[in-house]
Scaffold this motif. Structure first.
Motif, PDB file in Angstrom:
ATOM      1  N   HIS A  58       0.830  -1.207   0.000  1.00  0.00           N
ATOM      2  CA  HIS A  58       0.000   0.000   0.000  1.00  0.00           C
ATOM      3  C   HIS A  58       0.865   1.257   0.000  1.00  0.00           C
ATOM      4  CE1 HIS A  58      -3.216   2.810   0.983  1.00  0.00           C
ATOM      5  NE2 HIS A  58      -2.405   3.299   1.909  1.00  0.00           N
ATOM      6  N   SER A 112      -9.470   4.604  -4.464  1.00  0.00           N
ATOM      7  CA  SER A 112      -9.522   3.224  -4.965  1.00  0.00           C
ATOM      8  C   SER A 112      -8.432   2.380  -4.324  1.00  0.00           C
ATOM      9  CB  SER A 112      -9.365   3.201  -6.479  1.00  0.00           C
ATOM     10  OG  SER A 112     -10.409   3.882  -7.095  1.00  0.00           O
ATOM     11  N   THR A 139      -9.488   1.623  -0.777  1.00  0.00           N
ATOM     12  CA  THR A 139     -10.552   0.611  -0.760  1.00  0.00           C
ATOM     13  C   THR A 139      -9.993  -0.774  -1.036  1.00  0.00           C
ATOM     14  OG1 THR A 139     -12.109   2.284  -1.544  1.00  0.00           O
ATOM     15  CG2 THR A 139     -12.768  -0.013  -1.770  1.00  0.00           C
ATOM     16  N   LEU A 140      -9.118  -0.874  -2.027  1.00  0.00           N
ATOM     17  CA  LEU A 140      -8.523  -2.174  -2.344  1.00  0.00           C
ATOM     18  C   LEU A 140      -7.623  -2.675  -1.217  1.00  0.00           C
ATOM     19  CD1 LEU A 140      -7.708  -1.663  -6.110  1.00  0.00           C
ATOM     20  CD2 LEU A 140      -9.444  -3.155  -5.121  1.00  0.00           C
ATOM     21  N   THR A 141      -6.962  -1.767  -0.503  1.00  0.00           N
ATOM     22  CA  THR A 141      -6.124  -2.175   0.617  1.00  0.00           C
ATOM     23  C   THR A 141      -6.978  -2.742   1.746  1.00  0.00           C
ATOM     24  OG1 THR A 141      -4.455  -0.530   0.059  1.00  0.00           O
ATOM     25  CG2 THR A 141      -4.425  -1.379   2.300  1.00  0.00           C
ATOM     26  N   THR A 183      -8.227  -6.102   0.691  1.00  0.00           N
ATOM     27  CA  THR A 183      -7.155  -7.099   0.765  1.00  0.00           C
ATOM     28  C   THR A 183      -6.888  -7.510   2.199  1.00  0.00           C
ATOM     29  OG1 THR A 183      -6.176  -6.130  -1.209  1.00  0.00           O
ATOM     30  CG2 THR A 183      -4.778  -7.582   0.095  1.00  0.00           C
TER      31      THR A 183
END
Length: 171
Positions: free
Chosen positions: A113, A139, A142-144, A147
């Motif tokens: 990240h 984005s 959010t993806l972190t 995950t």
């Protein structure tokens, strides 16, 4: 006399009036000052400043300890600690020591990240890309989070990260 005759015969009257008005405005602004220089040739220290363009100077962020030297030191500490943590995760079994597996999962995700965030800060900053910049930053966040949730689910409900990598390595 002949020039005004040609002007009246070739141009419409409104265009001729605009040209005459424009030349009068230019003559008014080209008057000399007390020093004998024209207004257009006055020296402006630092040059003319145009506001609202890409050439504006960048704004400095307010000082913050979390984004200053402590942030840099945390990144270096995390990067250096991933080496022994990775070795410890593969020496021990992930099911016997789930805390080592959880630390490895969180450390890898946070390391990734921070790396992607620095790429976005350097190349997709909101000053140059006012729409795509914030969208890409959020984005990434959010993806972190997604995950991290996935790593947590995988470590608690399945075999764990270190066990998965060791099985893929020996397959």
């Amino acid at each position: 006399m002949s020039s005004s005759l040609v002007l009246r015969s070739t141009f419409p009257r409104a265009l001729a009036q605009r040209v005459a008005a424009r030349s009068a405005i230019q003559a008014r602004y080209a008057t000399t000052t007390a020093t004998g220089t024209t207004r257009d040739s006055l020296y402006i220290p630092g040059g003319p400043v145009y506001k609202g363009t890409v050439n504006d100077p960048t704004t400095f962020p307010p000082p913050s300890r979390s984004h200053g030297s402590y942030h840099w030191a945390f990144e270096r500490l995390l990067s250096a600690s991933l080496v022994p943590l990775t070795a410890a995760a593969f020496v021990t079994s992930g099911s016997n020591y789930p805390m080592v597996d959880a630390l490895l999962g969180v450390g890898l995700v946070m390391h990734s990240h921070m790396g992607f965030d620095q790429c976005l800060v350097d190349y997709v900053h909101p000053r140059k890309f006012p729409i795509i910049g914030p969208i890409s930053t959020w984005s990434l966040r959010t993806l972190t989070v997604a995950t991290l949730v996935g790593v947590y689910q995988f470590n608690t409900n399945d075999i764990g990260l270190a066990e998965l990598i060791s099985k893929v390595w020996t397959a």
